[in-house]
Scaffold this motif. Structure first.
Motif, mmCIF file in Angstrom:
data_model
loop_
_atom_site.group_PDB
_atom_site.id
_atom_site.type_symbol
_atom_site.label_atom_id
_atom_site.label_comp_id
_atom_site.label_asym_id
_atom_site.label_seq_id
_atom_site.Cartn_x
_atom_site.Cartn_y
_atom_site.Cartn_z
ATOM 1 N N ASP A 47 25.719 -87.038 5.167
ATOM 2 C CA ASP A 47 26.784 -86.846 4.182
ATOM 3 C C ASP A 47 28.088 -86.433 4.866
ATOM 4 N N GLU A 48 27.987 -85.476 5.805
ATOM 5 C CA GLU A 48 29.167 -85.048 6.562
ATOM 6 C C GLU A 48 29.687 -86.176 7.457
ATOM 7 N N MET A 49 28.761 -86.938 8.034
ATOM 8 C CA MET A 49 29.186 -88.001 8.946
ATOM 9 C C MET A 49 29.904 -89.120 8.203
ATOM 10 N N LEU A 50 29.440 -89.479 6.992
ATOM 11 C CA LEU A 50 30.143 -90.491 6.208
ATOM 12 C C LEU A 50 31.524 -89.982 5.818
ATOM 13 N N LEU A 51 31.599 -88.732 5.391
ATOM 14 C CA LEU A 51 32.888 -88.135 5.048
ATOM 15 C C LEU A 51 33.789 -88.084 6.281
ATOM 16 N N GLY A 52 33.222 -87.713 7.419
ATOM 17 C CA GLY A 52 33.990 -87.664 8.665
ATOM 18 C C GLY A 52 34.500 -89.033 9.076
ATOM 19 N N ALA A 53 33.660 -90.057 8.942
ATOM 20 C CA ALA A 53 34.077 -91.416 9.286
ATOM 21 C C ALA A 53 35.215 -91.881 8.384
ATOM 22 N N ALA A 54 35.060 -91.664 7.080
ATOM 23 C CA ALA A 54 36.090 -92.085 6.126
ATOM 24 C C ALA A 54 37.394 -91.325 6.355
ATOM 25 N N SER A 55 37.308 -90.026 6.613
ATOM 26 C CA SER A 55 38.497 -89.193 6.776
ATOM 27 C C SER A 55 39.241 -89.493 8.065
ATOM 28 N N THR A 56 38.515 -89.607 9.160
ATOM 29 C CA THR A 56 39.191 -89.880 10.431
ATOM 30 C C THR A 56 39.796 -91.275 10.433
ATOM 31 N N CYS A 57 39.105 -92.234 9.852
ATOM 32 C CA CYS A 57 39.657 -93.591 9.771
ATOM 33 C C CYS A 57 40.936 -93.591 8.943
ATOM 34 N N TYR A 58 40.902 -92.886 7.812
ATOM 35 C CA TYR A 58 42.068 -92.840 6.929
ATOM 36 C C TYR A 58 43.272 -92.194 7.618
ATOM 37 N N ILE A 59 43.091 -91.017 8.222
ATOM 38 C CA ILE A 59 44.242 -90.303 8.792
ATOM 39 C C ILE A 59 44.823 -91.055 9.999
ATOM 40 N N ILE A 60 43.962 -91.684 10.785
ATOM 41 C CA ILE A 60 44.448 -92.467 11.927
ATOM 42 C C ILE A 60 45.207 -93.700 11.438
ATOM 43 N N THR A 61 44.679 -94.371 10.419
ATOM 44 C CA THR A 61 45.350 -95.552 9.851
ATOM 45 C C THR A 61 46.706 -95.162 9.272
ATOM 46 N N LEU A 62 46.757 -94.057 8.528
ATOM 47 C CA LEU A 62 48.017 -93.609 7.946
ATOM 48 C C LEU A 62 49.024 -93.245 9.030
ATOM 49 N N ALA A 63 48.596 -92.543 10.067
ATOM 50 C CA ALA A 63 49.497 -92.178 11.161
ATOM 51 C C ALA A 63 50.074 -93.425 11.824
ATOM 52 N N ALA A 64 49.246 -94.434 12.040
ATOM 53 C CA ALA A 64 49.715 -95.681 12.657
ATOM 54 C C ALA A 64 50.722 -96.394 11.757
ATOM 55 N N MET A 65 50.474 -96.402 10.450
ATOM 56 C CA MET A 65 51.396 -97.045 9.513
ATOM 57 C C MET A 65 52.736 -96.312 9.465
ATOM 58 N N LEU A 66 52.693 -94.991 9.480
ATOM 59 C CA LEU A 66 53.938 -94.215 9.490
ATOM 60 C C LEU A 66 54.731 -94.509 10.759
ATOM 61 N N GLU A 67 54.036 -94.579 11.877
ATOM 62 C CA GLU A 67 54.705 -94.861 13.157
ATOM 63 C C GLU A 67 55.344 -96.246 13.144
ATOM 64 N N ARG A 68 54.599 -97.242 12.680
ATOM 65 C CA ARG A 68 55.134 -98.615 12.640
ATOM 66 C C ARG A 68 56.343 -98.720 11.714
ATOM 67 N N SER A 69 56.386 -97.893 10.679
ATOM 68 C CA SER A 69 57.503 -97.914 9.736
ATOM 69 C C SER A 69 58.680 -97.072 10.206
ATOM 70 N N LYS A 70 58.529 -96.464 11.386
ATOM 71 C CA LYS A 70 59.600 -95.641 11.981
ATOM 72 C C LYS A 70 59.937 -94.427 11.118
ATOM 73 N N LEU A 71 58.946 -93.959 10.340
ATOM 74 C CA LEU A 71 59.153 -92.764 9.527
ATOM 75 C C LEU A 71 58.800 -91.546 10.368
ATOM 76 N N GLU A 72 59.723 -90.613 10.456
ATOM 77 C CA GLU A 72 59.480 -89.418 11.247
ATOM 78 C C GLU A 72 58.852 -88.348 10.371
ATOM 79 N N LYS A 73 57.723 -87.846 10.836
ATOM 80 C CA LYS A 73 57.039 -86.789 10.095
ATOM 81 C C LYS A 73 57.005 -85.534 10.954
ATOM 82 N N GLU A 74 56.950 -84.408 10.276
ATOM 83 C CA GLU A 74 56.787 -83.135 10.968
ATOM 84 C C GLU A 74 55.301 -82.870 11.201
ATOM 85 N N ASP A 75 54.479 -83.251 10.201
ATOM 86 C CA ASP A 75 53.054 -82.978 10.303
ATOM 87 C C ASP A 75 52.294 -83.884 9.338
ATOM 88 N N LEU A 76 51.034 -84.090 9.623
ATOM 89 C CA LEU A 76 50.145 -84.864 8.761
ATOM 90 C C LEU A 76 48.790 -84.173 8.785
#
Length: 146
Positions: A47-76
């Protein structure tokens, strides 16, 4: 087509309420049934591993999308919750709720904030793990932009 292979070795020498181990390269840990399901709660669990897989995939994907869009963030940051339903002794992974908090620079415009919100939603649909579980596990998103 390029394929990538990920390997995991598992060992479970005992009975239901004992412990085992997994070794998947960088992920090496004990495993057991969680306390919530009347297990010993040692190490991690599916249960934790599925949640961990979904969460890490999501945050990494979002960080990459923000970077590609040249949006500057302070934190995520991200808090995620996995909801498991138990009906008549049958366990069903019902829902995963992602709660990302994206902190932008003070100078962020409304247009940039709207783009961040769109990217947060797109990242959930684009992430490989989200796509793998879609249709089986409900995905919910609660975005906070600061």
């Amino acid at each position: 087509m390029a394929e990538h292979y990920f390997h995991l070795k598992a060992n479970w020498p005992g009975l239901r309420n004992d412990t085992g181990t997994i070794d998947a390269g960088q992920l090496k840990t004990q495993i057991s049934i969680p306390k919530e399901m009347d297990g010993p709660g040692i190490g991690t669990n599916p249960d934790e591993m599925l949640l961990g897989a979904a969460s890490t995939c999501y945050i990494i994907t979002l960080a990459a999308m923000l970077e590609r869009s040249k949006l500057e963030k302070e934190d995520l940051t991200l808090e995620s919750v996995g909801v498991v339903d138990v009906t008549n002794g049958v366990f069903t992974y019902k829902k995963i709720i992602h709660r990302p908090t994206i902190q932008l620079k003070d100078s962020a415009t409304e247009k940039e904030k709207n783009l961040v919100r769109k990217l947060a939603e797109k990242a959930e649909k684009s992430c490989m793990i989200s796509r793998a579980i879609m249709g089986n596990v409900e995905l919910e998103l609660e975005v906070t932009i600061q």
